[in-house]
Every structure is written in C-alpha cells, then in structure tokens.
Design a protein around this motif. Structure first.
Motif, PDB file in Angstrom:
ATOM      1  N   GLU A 161       0.832  -1.197   0.000  1.00  0.00           N
ATOM      2  CA  GLU A 161       0.000   0.000   0.000  1.00  0.00           C
ATOM      3  C   GLU A 161       0.871   1.253   0.000  1.00  0.00           C
ATOM      4  O   GLU A 161       0.530   2.253  -0.650  1.00  0.00           O
ATOM      5  N   PHE A 162       1.987   1.181   0.716  1.00  0.00           N
ATOM      6  CA  PHE A 162       2.878   2.338   0.806  1.00  0.00           C
ATOM      7  C   PHE A 162       3.404   2.729  -0.575  1.00  0.00           C
ATOM      8  O   PHE A 162       3.402   3.909  -0.935  1.00  0.00           O
ATOM      9  N   GLU A 163       3.862   1.759  -1.348  1.00  0.00           N
ATOM     10  CA  GLU A 163       4.380   2.052  -2.685  1.00  0.00           C
ATOM     11  C   GLU A 163       3.302   2.671  -3.573  1.00  0.00           C
ATOM     12  O   GLU A 163       3.567   3.595  -4.342  1.00  0.00           O
ATOM     13  N   ALA A 164       2.075   2.163  -3.451  1.00  0.00           N
ATOM     14  CA  ALA A 164       0.973   2.723  -4.231  1.00  0.00           C
ATOM     15  C   ALA A 164       0.659   4.150  -3.799  1.00  0.00           C
ATOM     16  O   ALA A 164       0.386   5.026  -4.641  1.00  0.00           O
ATOM     17  N   LEU A 165       0.709   4.406  -2.486  1.00  0.00           N
ATOM     18  CA  LEU A 165       0.450   5.747  -1.970  1.00  0.00           C
ATOM     19  C   LEU A 165       1.511   6.745  -2.426  1.00  0.00           C
ATOM     20  O   LEU A 165       1.192   7.882  -2.770  1.00  0.00           O
ATOM     21  N   ILE A 166       2.763   6.311  -2.428  1.00  0.00           N
ATOM     22  CA  ILE A 166       3.851   7.186  -2.875  1.00  0.00           C
ATOM     23  C   ILE A 166       3.642   7.571  -4.338  1.00  0.00           C
ATOM     24  O   ILE A 166       3.784   8.736  -4.732  1.00  0.00           O
ATOM     25  N   THR A 167       3.295   6.582  -5.155  1.00  0.00           N
ATOM     26  CA  THR A 167       3.069   6.839  -6.583  1.00  0.00           C
ATOM     27  C   THR A 167       1.900   7.791  -6.791  1.00  0.00           C
ATOM     28  O   THR A 167       1.977   8.736  -7.586  1.00  0.00           O
ATOM     29  N   ALA A 168       0.805   7.546  -6.064  1.00  0.00           N
ATOM     30  CA  ALA A 168      -0.376   8.398  -6.188  1.00  0.00           C
ATOM     31  C   ALA A 168      -0.080   9.817  -5.708  1.00  0.00           C
ATOM     32  O   ALA A 168      -0.488  10.805  -6.340  1.00  0.00           O
ATOM     33  N   ASP A 169       0.636   9.931  -4.600  1.00  0.00           N
ATOM     34  CA  ASP A 169       0.972  11.245  -4.052  1.00  0.00           C
ATOM     35  C   ASP A 169       1.863  12.031  -5.004  1.00  0.00           C
ATOM     36  O   ASP A 169       1.632  13.216  -5.255  1.00  0.00           O
ATOM     37  N   PHE A 170       2.883  11.359  -5.536  1.00  0.00           N
ATOM     38  CA  PHE A 170       3.806  12.044  -6.439  1.00  0.00           C
ATOM     39  C   PHE A 170       3.088  12.493  -7.709  1.00  0.00           C
ATOM     40  O   PHE A 170       3.292  13.605  -8.190  1.00  0.00           O
ATOM     41  N   GLY A 171       2.216  11.632  -8.246  1.00  0.00           N
ATOM     42  CA  GLY A 171       1.487  11.992  -9.456  1.00  0.00           C
ATOM     43  C   GLY A 171       0.543  13.158  -9.235  1.00  0.00           C
ATOM     44  O   GLY A 171       0.477  14.086 -10.043  1.00  0.00           O
ATOM     45  N   ALA A 172      -0.182  13.124  -8.115  1.00  0.00           N
ATOM     46  CA  ALA A 172      -1.118  14.212  -7.804  1.00  0.00           C
ATOM     47  C   ALA A 172      -0.366  15.516  -7.569  1.00  0.00           C
ATOM     48  O   ALA A 172      -0.781  16.586  -8.045  1.00  0.00           O
ATOM     49  N   ARG A 173       0.738  15.429  -6.849  1.00  0.00           N
ATOM     50  CA  ARG A 173       1.536  16.627  -6.565  1.00  0.00           C
ATOM     51  C   ARG A 173       2.082  17.217  -7.867  1.00  0.00           C
ATOM     52  O   ARG A 173       2.069  18.440  -8.056  1.00  0.00           O
ATOM     53  N   ARG A 174       2.564  16.361  -8.746  1.00  0.00           N
ATOM     54  CA  ARG A 174       3.115  16.846 -10.017  1.00  0.00           C
ATOM     55  C   ARG A 174       2.049  17.580 -10.825  1.00  0.00           C
ATOM     56  O   ARG A 174       2.297  18.673 -11.351  1.00  0.00           O
ATOM     57  N   GLU A 175       0.861  17.002 -10.930  1.00  0.00           N
ATOM     58  CA  GLU A 175      -0.198  17.640 -11.702  1.00  0.00           C
ATOM     59  C   GLU A 175      -0.643  18.952 -11.078  1.00  0.00           C
ATOM     60  O   GLU A 175      -0.940  19.927 -11.777  1.00  0.00           O
ATOM     61  N   CYS A 176      -0.693  18.996  -9.752  1.00  0.00           N
ATOM     62  CA  CYS A 176      -1.075  20.236  -9.073  1.00  0.00           C
ATOM     63  C   CYS A 176      -0.040  21.334  -9.302  1.00  0.00           C
ATOM     64  O   CYS A 176      -0.391  22.499  -9.548  1.00  0.00           O
TER      65      CYS A 176
END
Length: 216
Positions: free
Chosen positions: A143-158
C-alpha cells in the motif's frame, strides 16, 4: 572551512553562472555551452564538474534544501517531529519557488521535464516512512508504494496546474493544500494535521526566510 582549491573555485564559478542563466533564461533555453561561455571556462572543464544540466539541478536543489534546513535549525528545528519539520520546510520551499516569476518558470520547466523525479521520489519515500513510524500508521508495504506513486502523481499535476495558472490561490494556501492532502492520504489524524498546519503558519509568518534563495 579550509581554503578552496583551484578546482573547487572553478566548480563554484561554473555553478554561479548556471544559476544566473537559469534565472534569466529558464532551464530549457539555457545550454551547456552557454554556461561554459558565461563562466569563462572550456566546455571540457565544465563537463568535468557538471556532466549534464541535470547534474546542476541535483546540486542546486540539494543546496537549497540544506539552506532551508539550516535556517530552520536556528529556530530550534530539532524539537519538532518529522511532519512538523516537513510542514515548515515546505512552506519556505514553495514560497521561494513560486513567488518570484523567473524562479517559478525555472521550477516549472524542471518539474515538467521530470529532472527532479528520482531524487524527490527517494527523499519523499524516506520522509513518509518517518511519518508512519511517528504516528503509528497502519500501512502495508504494498500500500505504501501505491500511496507514494499516487501522491507524487497528484503533486506533479497540481504543481504544473499552478505554474500554468490553471489553479489560482496564494502560494501559502497552495503549499498547505499539498501538505494536508498528503497527510490525509497517509492517515495522519485530522486534529494533528490542523494543529501542525496552524502552528507552522504562525511560525512561517513570524520569521523572515527571504535570504534563502534557489537561484539568486
């Protein structure tokens, strides 16, 4: 600190030229040859110290993080946990990167081209592991790896949206939005998020961090 060697002085001279050109022209419009010419060194000498433009970015942002941390340590940095440290550091970070139009353009081009991606991903992963330990969060490794990926992607788009003016709000509000969104995603208690957010804003507004600059 001892006296710099000739090679170290040359390296710092090249770095100073790179920062000046990146600030005036942006990341994409600045070439390796322009940096060499501006610093008065040969292309061979320059690439010995900085092989690519990405090498400059690693050094520039590495120094920037160190300078922010040093400024915060003067304000009893060590008494905060990692989330409190990160919240304060990030407010200073984004205020510098996004308030000055030329620095904002440079940051946008660097982020758009994913020049910082690997460095940021590694550093953020370790930081979030500290959050999990300190707050006793129950997150499985997968779950941690998935959260990191989701967080980084969302942050990049923002960040791209903000730099392209598709997302409009004060820089301080934008930084807080990114930080609280990550905290909620990891499961940090809402009361703790509010407390750290409020204390960090008061701290940031009460101190002058204008001397901490990325490029100038």
């Amino acid at each position: 600190m001892g006296k710099m060697t000739k090679g170290e002085m040359t390296k710092e001279k090249i770095l100073t030229s790179a920062k000046a050109l990146f600030y005036d022209r942006g990341y994409e419009a600045t070439t390796i040859q322009q940096i060499a010419s501006h610093s008065g060194t040969t292309l061979g000498s320059m690439t010995y110290h900085f092989a690519t433009k990405a090498t400059f970015i690693e050094r520039i942002f590495g120094d920037f993080f160190k300078n922010i941390s040093a400024a915060l340590r003067e304000e009893q940095f060590e008494r905060w946990n990692s989330f409190e440290q990160h919240f304060r550091l990030t407010l200073v970070y984004y205020q510098n990167l996004l308030s000055d139009p030329k620095t904002k353009r440079f940051y946008y081009e660097v982020f758009k081209n994913d020049v910082l991606a690997l460095t940021l991903h590694h550093n953020i992963s370790q930081l979030y592991l500290n959050f999990i330990e300190e707050y006793g969060l129950r997150i499985r490794p997968v779950e941690f790896e998935a959260l990191i990926t989701a967080d980084f992607g969302a942050r990049r788009e923002c960040i791209l949206s903000y730099c392209e003016n598709r997302m409009t709000m004060p820089v301080e509000d934008f930084a807080i939005f990114l930080l609280t969104n990550t905290a909620r995603m990891l499961g940090i208690p809402e009361r703790e998020i509010y407390k750290v957010s409020y204390q960090s804003i008061l701290f940031f507004r009460a101190n002058d961090f204008s001397g901490v600059q990325l490029l100038k």
